[in-house]
Design a protein around this motif. Structure first.
Motif, PDB file in Angstrom:
ATOM      1  N   ARG A 187     -10.131  -5.956  -8.575  1.00 34.13           N
ATOM      2  CA  ARG A 187      -8.714  -6.308  -8.745  1.00 34.13           C
ATOM      3  C   ARG A 187      -7.905  -5.028  -8.943  1.00 34.13           C
ATOM      4  NH1 ARG A 187      -6.357 -11.029 -12.647  1.00 34.13           N
ATOM      5  NH2 ARG A 187      -4.199 -10.298 -12.777  1.00 34.13           N
ATOM      6  N   ARG A 188      -6.828  -4.888  -8.146  1.00 39.29           N
ATOM      7  CA  ARG A 188      -6.111  -3.620  -8.118  1.00 39.29           C
ATOM      8  C   ARG A 188      -4.630  -3.715  -8.424  1.00 39.29           C
ATOM      9  NH1 ARG A 188      -8.707   0.307  -5.395  1.00 39.29           N
ATOM     10  NH2 ARG A 188      -7.292   1.641  -6.609  1.00 39.29           N
ATOM     11  N   ILE A 222      -2.332   2.371  -2.888  1.00 40.49           N
ATOM     12  CA  ILE A 222      -3.626   1.687  -2.858  1.00 40.49           C
ATOM     13  C   ILE A 222      -3.829   1.109  -1.460  1.00 40.49           C
ATOM     14  CG2 ILE A 222      -5.058  -0.125  -3.871  1.00 40.49           C
ATOM     15  CD1 ILE A 222      -3.337   0.068  -6.391  1.00 40.49           C
ATOM     16  N   GLU A 223      -4.801   1.634  -0.750  1.00 40.63           N
ATOM     17  CA  GLU A 223      -5.012   1.239   0.636  1.00 40.63           C
ATOM     18  C   GLU A 223      -5.915   0.012   0.756  1.00 40.63           C
ATOM     19  OE1 GLU A 223      -3.498   2.579   3.135  1.00 40.63           O
ATOM     20  OE2 GLU A 223      -2.542   4.229   2.035  1.00 40.63           O
ATOM     21  N   ASP A 224      -5.813  -0.637   1.914  1.00 41.55           N
ATOM     22  CA  ASP A 224      -6.709  -1.744   2.300  1.00 41.55           C
ATOM     23  C   ASP A 224      -6.702  -2.879   1.282  1.00 41.55           C
ATOM     24  OD1 ASP A 224      -7.568  -0.268   4.586  1.00 41.55           O
ATOM     25  OD2 ASP A 224      -8.952   0.863   3.299  1.00 41.55           O
ATOM     26  N   LEU A 225      -5.519  -3.306   0.882  1.00 39.26           N
ATOM     27  CA  LEU A 225      -5.384  -4.396  -0.078  1.00 39.26           C
ATOM     28  C   LEU A 225      -5.786  -5.731   0.533  1.00 39.26           C
ATOM     29  CD1 LEU A 225      -1.998  -3.369  -1.720  1.00 39.26           C
ATOM     30  CD2 LEU A 225      -4.210  -3.461  -2.878  1.00 39.26           C
ATOM     31  N   ILE A 226      -6.401  -6.564  -0.291  1.00 39.21           N
ATOM     32  CA  ILE A 226      -6.826  -7.913   0.101  1.00 39.21           C
ATOM     33  C   ILE A 226      -6.058  -8.913  -0.745  1.00 39.21           C
ATOM     34  CG2 ILE A 226      -8.758  -9.531   0.244  1.00 39.21           C
ATOM     35  CD1 ILE A 226     -10.619  -7.086   0.311  1.00 39.21           C
ATOM     36  N   TYR A 227      -5.524  -9.936  -0.099  1.00 40.21           N
ATOM     37  CA  TYR A 227      -4.805 -10.990  -0.805  1.00 40.21           C
ATOM     38  C   TYR A 227      -5.743 -12.155  -1.108  1.00 40.21           C
ATOM     39  CZ  TYR A 227      -1.689 -14.994  -1.429  1.00 40.21           C
ATOM     40  OH  TYR A 227      -1.073 -16.115  -1.903  1.00 40.21           O
ATOM     41  N   ASP A 228      -5.636 -12.709  -2.310  1.00 35.35           N
ATOM     42  CA  ASP A 228      -6.455 -13.863  -2.688  1.00 35.35           C
ATOM     43  C   ASP A 228      -5.758 -15.141  -2.212  1.00 35.35           C
ATOM     44  OD1 ASP A 228      -8.018 -15.796  -3.805  1.00 35.35           O
ATOM     45  OD2 ASP A 228      -7.382 -15.437  -5.862  1.00 35.35           O
ATOM     46  N   THR A 240      -9.308  -4.891  -3.598  1.00 35.13           N
ATOM     47  CA  THR A 240      -9.898  -4.025  -2.577  1.00 35.13           C
ATOM     48  C   THR A 240     -11.413  -4.180  -2.618  1.00 35.13           C
ATOM     49  OG1 THR A 240      -9.960  -2.141  -4.102  1.00 35.13           O
ATOM     50  CG2 THR A 240      -8.052  -2.300  -2.627  1.00 35.13           C
ATOM     51  N   LEU A 241     -12.065  -3.813  -1.503  1.00 36.60           N
ATOM     52  CA  LEU A 241     -13.520  -3.895  -1.461  1.00 36.60           C
ATOM     53  C   LEU A 241     -14.161  -2.784  -2.282  1.00 36.60           C
ATOM     54  CD1 LEU A 241     -14.124  -4.702   2.316  1.00 36.60           C
ATOM     55  CD2 LEU A 241     -14.241  -6.276   0.374  1.00 36.60           C
ATOM     56  N   SER A 294       0.827  -1.199   0.000  1.00 36.35           N
ATOM     57  CA  SER A 294       0.000   0.000   0.000  1.00 36.35           C
ATOM     58  C   SER A 294       0.868   1.258   0.000  1.00 36.35           C
ATOM     59  CB  SER A 294      -0.939   0.017   1.207  1.00 36.35           C
ATOM     60  OG  SER A 294      -1.934  -0.982   1.086  1.00 36.35           O
ATOM     61  N   LYS A 295       1.946   1.236   0.760  1.00 37.57           N
ATOM     62  CA  LYS A 295       2.838   2.390   0.812  1.00 37.57           C
ATOM     63  C   LYS A 295       3.523   2.614  -0.532  1.00 37.57           C
ATOM     64  CE  LYS A 295       6.667   4.345   3.504  1.00 37.57           C
ATOM     65  NZ  LYS A 295       7.589   4.121   4.643  1.00 37.57           N
ATOM     66  N   LEU A 296       3.907   1.523  -1.205  1.00 33.52           N
ATOM     67  CA  LEU A 296       4.587   1.629  -2.493  1.00 33.52           C
ATOM     68  C   LEU A 296       3.663   2.122  -3.596  1.00 33.52           C
ATOM     69  CD1 LEU A 296       6.699  -1.675  -2.570  1.00 33.52           C
ATOM     70  CD2 LEU A 296       7.599   0.658  -2.494  1.00 33.52           C
TER      71      LEU A 296
END
Length: 225
Positions: free
Chosen positions: A59-60, A20-26, A138-139, A15-17
């Motif tokens: 998908r982000r 994109i905040e609040d990332l979700i991993y599949d 992300t949601l 997210s810092k790089l």
């Protein structure tokens, strides 16, 4: 397949790089995981599906780690990033799939990418291009970037820029044309097969029977008018 957890610190670092905040991993690696490609293969420019295959997640982000201990630029297989692959045959950016190199890029409606044809020398023809791909979601997504759900969109590469009026075709040019026609025909056959599969799915089972009677009733109604 076992579900795996990604450390929260890793997600925060991504997210810092990327911003994109609040990332979700599949945890199921759907569409991702390990990939291996042989000599002579390539990947056409494409944008990825914009949603998770099952979950309602946007998908982000793509994270691709390369596992090729010895790889030269001239062997191809380079990650290609395009601004507009439908008008230019060459990529705007090439990334050699060198060992431990990691490519991180956003998944969007303009993140066109693929990889160039692998052209290994005879002594190295046994090698394969190897990588691990991880996708993050992300949601929510900014409204200006949100469109209806779609699958992967591919485009075929245009002919090289030197194919102009007056150019004398070389043996490699002829091979390029034959390959382009072969890919086009294969793509058309794939579309026909997909259409046939959809029609067969429609015609089967209770749903297919109901659809048949609905269409039949509609046609009879029209004939009476």
């Amino acid at each position: 397949m076992h579900r795996h957890r990604v450390p929260a610190q890793f997600l925060r670092t991504l997210s810092k790089l990327t911003g994109i905040e609040d990332l979700i991993y599949d945890p199921w690696y759907l569409g991702g995981g390990t990939h291996e490609s042989r000599n002579g293969t390539s990947l056409d420019p494409h944008i990825d599906a914009n949603y998770h295959p099952v979950e309602p997640w946007h998908r982000r982000l793509n994270v691709v780690l390369y596992l090729n201990r010895h790889w030269e630029d001239e062997w191809g297989g380079c990650l290609e990033l395009f601004h507009d692959p439908q008008s230019l045959s060459t990529a705007d950016r090439h990334v050699t799939p060198a060992f431990k190199r990691c490519a991180i890029f956003e998944t969007s409606e303009r993140s066109w990418h693929g990889f160039s044809q692998i052209r290994l020398p005879p002594a190295k023809a046994h090698l394969t291009r190897r990588s691990i791909a991880l996708f993050f979601y992300t949601l929510e997504r900014p409204a200006v970037e949100t469109i209806d759900r779609h699958t992967v969109h591919y485009v075929k590469r245009p002919l090289p820029v030197h194919f102009t009026s007056g150019h004398v075709l070389s043996a490699s040019d002829v091979a390029c044309i034959h390959d382009a026609i072969s890919q086009r025909d294969a793509h058309i056959r794939q579309l026909y097969d997909q259409n046939a599969a959809l029609r067969n799915a429609q015609d089967s089972g209770t749903g297919g029977a109901l659809l048949y009677w609905a269409k039949r009733a509609y046609l009879r109604l029209r004939l009476r008018r």
